[in-house]
Design a protein around this motif. Structure first.
Motif, PDB file in Angstrom:
ATOM      1  N   PRO A 123     -61.824  10.787  12.593  1.00 33.22           N
ATOM      2  CA  PRO A 123     -63.114  11.220  12.041  1.00 33.22           C
ATOM      3  C   PRO A 123     -64.109  10.096  11.769  1.00 33.22           C
ATOM      4  O   PRO A 123     -65.316  10.285  11.920  1.00 33.22           O
ATOM      5  N   ARG A 124     -63.643   8.902  11.376  1.00 41.54           N
ATOM      6  CA  ARG A 124     -64.598   7.817  11.131  1.00 41.54           C
ATOM      7  C   ARG A 124     -65.257   7.365  12.424  1.00 41.54           C
ATOM      8  O   ARG A 124     -66.462   7.096  12.472  1.00 41.54           O
ATOM      9  N   THR A 125     -64.469   7.279  13.485  1.00 43.15           N
ATOM     10  CA  THR A 125     -65.041   6.903  14.777  1.00 43.15           C
ATOM     11  C   THR A 125     -65.956   8.003  15.302  1.00 43.15           C
ATOM     12  O   THR A 125     -67.032   7.720  15.850  1.00 43.15           O
ATOM     13  N   ALA A 126     -65.549   9.258  15.120  1.00 39.63           N
ATOM     14  CA  ALA A 126     -66.403  10.370  15.542  1.00 39.63           C
ATOM     15  C   ALA A 126     -67.737  10.342  14.805  1.00 39.63           C
ATOM     16  O   ALA A 126     -68.801  10.559  15.413  1.00 39.63           O
ATOM     17  N   ALA A 127     -67.691  10.042  13.510  1.00 39.44           N
ATOM     18  CA  ALA A 127     -68.934   9.964  12.734  1.00 39.44           C
ATOM     19  C   ALA A 127     -69.810   8.818  13.241  1.00 39.44           C
ATOM     20  O   ALA A 127     -71.050   8.945  13.274  1.00 39.44           O
ATOM     21  N   ARG A 128     -69.188   7.716  13.647  1.00 38.53           N
ATOM     22  CA  ARG A 128     -69.962   6.594  14.196  1.00 38.53           C
ATOM     23  C   ARG A 128     -70.658   7.014  15.494  1.00 38.53           C
ATOM     24  O   ARG A 128     -71.828   6.674  15.734  1.00 38.53           O
TER      25      ARG A 128
END
Length: 275
Positions: A221-226
């Motif tokens: 999720p953190r990479t997706a948000a980026r």
């Protein structure tokens, strides 16, 4: 998925075709073998007396399908995208047909940088520098602005697939641009990045490449948000269309057994975008 062919006979034929291509292209293969999706491709490091370290990639298809978009994509991309960061293409060898299967070998420069992920679905968070994202933006923008007659995603498929797999109506109007067509972290290297495997490039809904990168990253999720922050087009009407098209595509694949772990997050994505 990313595994050798399903039968020893298919594997033996592929290795024989690789041996033929190595001799024809004047290289010696070395190191471990890297099989692609369901054994359709075979990649291995090679040494060429002039070019030095190279990558020899063998692709296979039933003889009647050994033509067109997927067959010629990397060859076409070599001339169409001269400034995009991708491996230089040194040579191609079309091998002997073996029991109804055609083989093509592509010799490219060896990229001494690992891919960001071993498979398309990202299962761990990535920490990538600002320059990495900057260069990715530049290359995807260059690809999108390059005219092509190739088609990566067909309107007829969208009209059928969105209602069937995503449960939403197909949009009445779609904006189109050229896309890499298979933009995920297994096709992006950690340095550069270098963008790999252009075999499927062609016209797709605007925003298709960042939408696909985002969808394949939903389990991180953190990479997706980026990705969502880096590509604000994903929060536009055109980007919502691209996200729905990508979700339908991956849900169709999941219905065949590919990446079932994405079904729940993809369904949630469709709900969030379609409401």
């Amino acid at each position: 998925m990313y595994s050798p062919p399903t039968t020893p006979a298919d594997e033996h034929r592929a290795l024989a075709a690789q041996q033929e291509a190595s001799a024809a292209l004047g290289v010696t293969v070395e190191g471990g073998q890297l099989w692609g999706y369901q054994g359709r491709t075979l990649g291995q490091r090679a040494h060429h007396p002039e070019h030095g370290a190279c990558w020899l990639r063998l692709i296979s298809a039933p003889t009647e399908h050994a033509k067109g978009k997927l067959w010629d994509g990397n060859r076409d991309a070599a001339s169409v995208f001269p400034t995009v960061r991708k491996p230089a293409l040194y040579g191609i060898h079309d091998g002997t047909e073996r029991d109804g299967t055609a083989y093509r070998a592509e010799l490219t420069a060896f990229i001494d940088s690992p891919t960001c992920a071993p498979e398309p679905v990202l299962t761990r968070e990535l920490e990538l520098p600002e320059t990495w994202w900057k260069f990715l933006h530049t290359d995807l923008e260059t690809i999108a602005a390059t005219p092509t007659e190739r088609v990566a995603v067909r309107q007829q498929w969208i009209d059928r697939a969105l209602p069937h797999y995503a449960g939403v109506p197909a949009p009445a109007e779609i904006d189109w641009a050229t896309a890499h067509g298979d933009c995920h972290f297994a096709n992006l290297t950690t340095s550069g990045p270098t963008l790999l495997d252009f075999e499927g490039f062609g016209l797709a809904p605007v925003g298709y490449d960042p939408a696909l990168l985002y969808a394949y990253s939903l389990l991180a999720p953190r990479t997706a948000a980026r990705i969502r922050a880096e590509f604000p087009i994903l929060d536009s009407p055109a980007g919502h269309t691209a996200l729905l098209v990508v979700a339908a595509d991956l849900l169709q694949s999941a219905s065949r057994g590919d990446h079932p772990e994405l079904i729940e997050p993809l369904s949630a994505l469709v709900t969030s975008v379609a409401r």
